[in-house]
Motif scaffolding. Structure first.
Motif, PDB file in Angstrom:
ATOM      1  N   ASP A   1      12.583  12.554  -1.128  1.00  8.68           N
ATOM      2  CA  ASP A   1      11.231  12.701  -1.693  1.00  8.68           C
ATOM      3  C   ASP A   1      10.975  14.138  -2.152  1.00  8.68           C
ATOM      4  N   ARG A   2      11.503  15.098  -1.399  1.00 13.64           N
ATOM      5  CA  ARG A   2      11.323  16.500  -1.821  1.00 13.64           C
ATOM      6  C   ARG A   2      11.987  16.738  -3.175  1.00 13.64           C
ATOM      7  N   GLU A   3      13.189  16.172  -3.311  1.00 15.61           N
ATOM      8  CA  GLU A   3      13.884  16.360  -4.596  1.00 15.61           C
ATOM      9  C   GLU A   3      13.100  15.731  -5.739  1.00 15.61           C
TER      10      GLU A   3
ATOM     11  N   VAL B   1       5.604  11.051 -10.087  1.00 13.93           N
ATOM     12  CA  VAL B   1       5.956  10.890  -8.663  1.00 13.93           C
ATOM     13  C   VAL B   1       5.741   9.430  -8.240  1.00 13.93           C
ATOM     14  N   ASN B   2       4.633   8.868  -8.692  1.00 14.61           N
ATOM     15  CA  ASN B   2       4.332   7.479  -8.333  1.00 14.61           C
ATOM     16  C   ASN B   2       5.409   6.528  -8.845  1.00 14.61           C
ATOM     17  N   GLU B   3       5.793   6.781 -10.104  1.00 21.06           N
ATOM     18  CA  GLU B   3       6.806   5.914 -10.730  1.00 21.06           C
ATOM     19  C   GLU B   3       8.159   6.058 -10.009  1.00 21.06           C
ATOM     20  N   ARG B   4       8.549   7.313  -9.737  1.00 20.69           N
ATOM     21  CA  ARG B   4       9.897   7.524  -9.184  1.00 20.69           C
ATOM     22  C   ARG B   4      10.013   7.212  -7.698  1.00 20.69           C
ATOM     23  N   THR B   5       8.868   7.038  -7.033  1.00 21.02           N
ATOM     24  CA  THR B   5       8.954   6.634  -5.620  1.00 21.02           C
ATOM     25  C   THR B   5       8.570   5.157  -5.502  1.00 21.02           C
ATOM     26  N   GLY B   6       8.545   4.466  -6.623  1.00 20.82           N
ATOM     27  CA  GLY B   6       8.213   3.030  -6.602  1.00 20.82           C
ATOM     28  C   GLY B   6       6.837   2.782  -5.992  1.00 20.82           C
ATOM     29  N   GLY B   7       5.904   3.725  -6.197  1.00 25.64           N
ATOM     30  CA  GLY B   7       4.538   3.538  -5.692  1.00 25.64           C
ATOM     31  C   GLY B   7       4.358   3.976  -4.234  1.00 25.64           C
ATOM     32  N   ARG B   8       5.435   4.487  -3.598  1.00 23.91           N
ATOM     33  CA  ARG B   8       5.286   4.902  -2.186  1.00 23.91           C
ATOM     34  C   ARG B   8       4.409   6.134  -2.042  1.00 23.91           C
ATOM     35  N   ILE B   9       4.456   7.021  -3.079  1.00 22.05           N
ATOM     36  CA  ILE B   9       3.632   8.250  -2.991  1.00 22.05           C
ATOM     37  C   ILE B   9       2.569   8.231  -4.084  1.00 22.05           C
ATOM     38  N   GLU B  10       1.337   8.299  -3.648  1.00 21.43           N
ATOM     39  CA  GLU B  10       0.223   8.361  -4.605  1.00 21.43           C
ATOM     40  C   GLU B  10      -0.421   9.745  -4.506  1.00 21.43           C
ATOM     41  N   ILE B  11      -0.639  10.370  -5.660  1.00 20.61           N
ATOM     42  CA  ILE B  11      -1.275  11.699  -5.651  1.00 20.61           C
ATOM     43  C   ILE B  11      -2.596  11.594  -6.395  1.00 20.61           C
TER      44      ILE B  11
ATOM     45  N   ALA C   1       0.882  -1.171   0.000  1.00 18.48           N
ATOM     46  CA  ALA C   1       0.000   0.000   0.000  1.00 18.48           C
ATOM     47  C   ALA C   1       0.915   1.215   0.000  1.00 18.48           C
ATOM     48  N   PRO C   2       0.502   2.329  -0.668  1.00 20.96           N
ATOM     49  CA  PRO C   2       1.379   3.506  -0.664  1.00 20.96           C
ATOM     50  C   PRO C   2       1.607   4.017   0.760  1.00 20.96           C
ATOM     51  N   GLU C   3       2.795   4.608   0.957  1.00 24.86           N
ATOM     52  CA  GLU C   3       3.097   5.164   2.279  1.00 24.86           C
ATOM     53  C   GLU C   3       2.323   6.473   2.490  1.00 24.86           C
ATOM     54  N   PHE C   4       2.197   7.231   1.367  1.00 24.96           N
ATOM     55  CA  PHE C   4       1.456   8.498   1.423  1.00 24.96           C
ATOM     56  C   PHE C   4       0.421   8.555   0.301  1.00 24.96           C
ATOM     57  N   VAL C   5      -0.769   9.028   0.622  1.00 27.84           N
ATOM     58  CA  VAL C   5      -1.771   9.322  -0.416  1.00 27.84           C
ATOM     59  C   VAL C   5      -2.107  10.803  -0.265  1.00 27.84           C
ATOM     60  N   PHE C   6      -1.793  11.582  -1.302  1.00 28.17           N
ATOM     61  CA  PHE C   6      -1.975  13.030  -1.220  1.00 28.17           C
ATOM     62  C   PHE C   6      -3.072  13.511  -2.171  1.00 28.17           C
ATOM     63  N   SER C   7      -3.678  14.646  -1.816  1.00 30.03           N
ATOM     64  CA  SER C   7      -4.714  15.235  -2.684  1.00 30.03           C
ATOM     65  C   SER C   7      -4.107  16.387  -3.498  1.00 30.03           C
TER      66      SER C   7
ATOM     67  N   LYS D   1      10.029  17.938  -6.494  1.00 32.60           N
ATOM     68  CA  LYS D   1      10.415  19.178  -7.182  1.00 32.60           C
ATOM     69  C   LYS D   1      10.739  18.874  -8.661  1.00 32.60           C
ATOM     70  N   ALA D   2      11.526  17.824  -8.890  1.00 35.34           N
ATOM     71  CA  ALA D   2      11.917  17.491 -10.265  1.00 35.34           C
ATOM     72  C   ALA D   2      10.687  17.116 -11.104  1.00 35.34           C
ATOM     73  N   CYS D   3       9.771  16.349 -10.521  1.00 38.99           N
ATOM     74  CA  CYS D   3       8.565  15.941 -11.277  1.00 38.99           C
ATOM     75  C   CYS D   3       7.673  17.160 -11.551  1.00 38.99           C
ATOM     76  N   ALA D   4       7.631  18.107 -10.606  1.00 37.04           N
ATOM     77  CA  ALA D   4       6.822  19.319 -10.807  1.00 37.04           C
ATOM     78  C   ALA D   4       7.358  20.099 -12.004  1.00 37.04           C
ATOM     79  N   VAL D   5       8.674  20.239 -12.064  1.00 31.62           N
ATOM     80  CA  VAL D   5       9.286  21.003 -13.153  1.00 31.62           C
ATOM     81  C   VAL D   5       9.066  20.269 -14.493  1.00 31.62           C
ATOM     82  N   GLU D   6       9.199  18.951 -14.440  1.00 33.03           N
ATOM     83  CA  GLU D   6       8.994  18.181 -15.675  1.00 33.03           C
ATOM     84  C   GLU D   6       7.532  18.257 -16.141  1.00 33.03           C
ATOM     85  N   SER D   7       6.607  18.180 -15.206  1.00 29.57           N
ATOM     86  CA  SER D   7       5.183  18.248 -15.578  1.00 29.57           C
ATOM     87  C   SER D   7       4.849  19.636 -16.122  1.00 29.57           C
ATOM     88  N   ALA D   8       5.558  20.656 -15.622  1.00 26.79           N
ATOM     89  CA  ALA D   8       5.305  22.023 -16.098  1.00 26.79           C
ATOM     90  C   ALA D   8       5.742  22.174 -17.554  1.00 26.79           C
ATOM     91  N   ARG D   9       6.872  21.519 -17.897  1.00 27.97           N
ATOM     92  CA  ARG D   9       7.314  21.584 -19.309  1.00 27.97           C
ATOM     93  C   ARG D   9       6.292  20.909 -20.205  1.00 27.97           C
TER      94      ARG D   9
END
Ligand code: GCU
Length: 330
Positions: free
Chosen positions: A257-259, A56-66, A28-34, A262-270
């Protein structure tokens, strides 16, 4: 016997339900965020949000679900920002007009006629100034992650077109709930009607307002063109949008996780920026083909609009004249 076989089958099914196709246990994911979004699912910013969540899901191996909630399901923008300051919503993408009411320094980046064009705005946001403005959210209960595109905003009206500055006289125009945007309408001779995005269609339809202002994709996606006849391309503002995370969530994440976030946010923005460029042209064509008259404001007239709002620079951003000069000179 039959009962024993049935029970064995039930046990086997229960054991298998905790396995994926490779027979590995799915944790089960460690974090589920809205993640709050006020646009509809196909809109570029929402597509950017889905991209962000999947990266984010892919790069945290499923630990973080948004989990992304489009269509303002978690509330209007201002209410989402307020909820985030108490940790009620984890992520969002909001317009700087909404955020400026909470962090006034952001007014600088949404001043009317500040940027020469889209390329100019992106030079600023992608550079040192943009980075320093992301940090400006620190201390407000929010952290700003990346800049999303929202193009240029222009006026649109139901019965009377805006061709000249004088046409603004007495026009009741919906603006975002931002003191700076209300002041802009007053400086142009109109009457501001601040209200949330979700209320604009019915206000146009019932005649409570004469018009509003936004970019082509929003104008199309909200179907405002159904109740509006004229769209005047005057591009009075470029209001960037920003991806936010509440400090409550940011602080409970590890540095790694912060890094990643941040990286996924910038990539999604592009990714969102590319979608945005395509969508601007498609939306303009779509509203034209549905009978909306598109009026391009000549440069001389646009200069008159620009001159009328210039005193606002001092009124709202007197502490930041150096940054403004730097932006205008870049
Ligand atoms: C744009 C922006 C929205 C905002 C809206 C508005 O469409 O993307 O986030 O709410 O403008 O005019 O309120």
């Amino acid at each position: 016997m039959k009962n024993i076989r049935m029970m064995l089958l039930i046990f086997a099914a229960a054991a298998l339900s905790g396995c994926d196709n490779n027979n590995q246990k799915t944790a089960a994911p460690e974090f589920v965020f809205s993640y709050a979004e006020n646009q509809a699912a196909g809109f570029p910013t929402v597509q950017g949000a889905y991209k962000f969540a999947s990266l984010v899901n892919e790069r945290t191996g499923g630990r973080i679900e948004i989990q992304v909630y489009p269509n303002a399901e978690l509330g209007e923008e201002q209410s989402v920002i307020a909820q985030m300051q108490f940790g009620g919503v984890d992520f969002s993408r909001v317009s700087l007009s909404s955020l400026s009411e909470f962090v006034p320094k952001y007014n600088v980046l949404q001043l009317p006629f500040l940027y020469k064009d889209a390329a100019h705005m992106w030079r600023i946001l992608d550079g040192r100034i943009g980075e320093s403005f992301l940090a400006a959210a620190d201390g407000s209960g929010l952290a700003a992650l990346s800049w999303y595109d929202a193009g240029a905003r222009s006026f649109y009206t139901c019965d009377r077109p805006i061709r000249r500055l004088e046409d603004m006289n007495g026009m009741k125009i919906r603006v975002q709930e931002s003191a700076l945007m209300s002041s802009m309408i007053k400086s142009l001779g109109g009457v501001p009607a601040p209200m949330p995005y979700e209320k604009v269609y019915s206000a146009l339809q019932t005649g409570a307002i004469d018009g509003a202002e936004n970019n082509f994709p929003s104008f199309e996606s909200t179907r405002h063109y159904e109740v509006v006849k004229y769209f005047t391309v005057d591009e009075h503002t470029r209001v960037p949008e920003v991806q936010l995370i509440t400090s409550f969530t940011w602080e409970k994440l590890s540095l790694t996780d912060r890094e990643i976030i941040k990286a996924c946010a910038v990539e999604s923005a592009r990714y969102e920026r590319d979608l945005w460029r395509e969508r601007e042209t498609v939306s303009e064509e779509a509203v034209r083909s549905r009978g909306c008259e598109i009026i391009r404001m000549p440069d001389e007239e646009r200069t008159r609009f620009m001159e009328a709002v210039l005193p606002m620079y001092k009124e709202f951003c007197s502490e930041y004249t150096d940054i403004i000069d730097e932006i205008r000179g870049s």
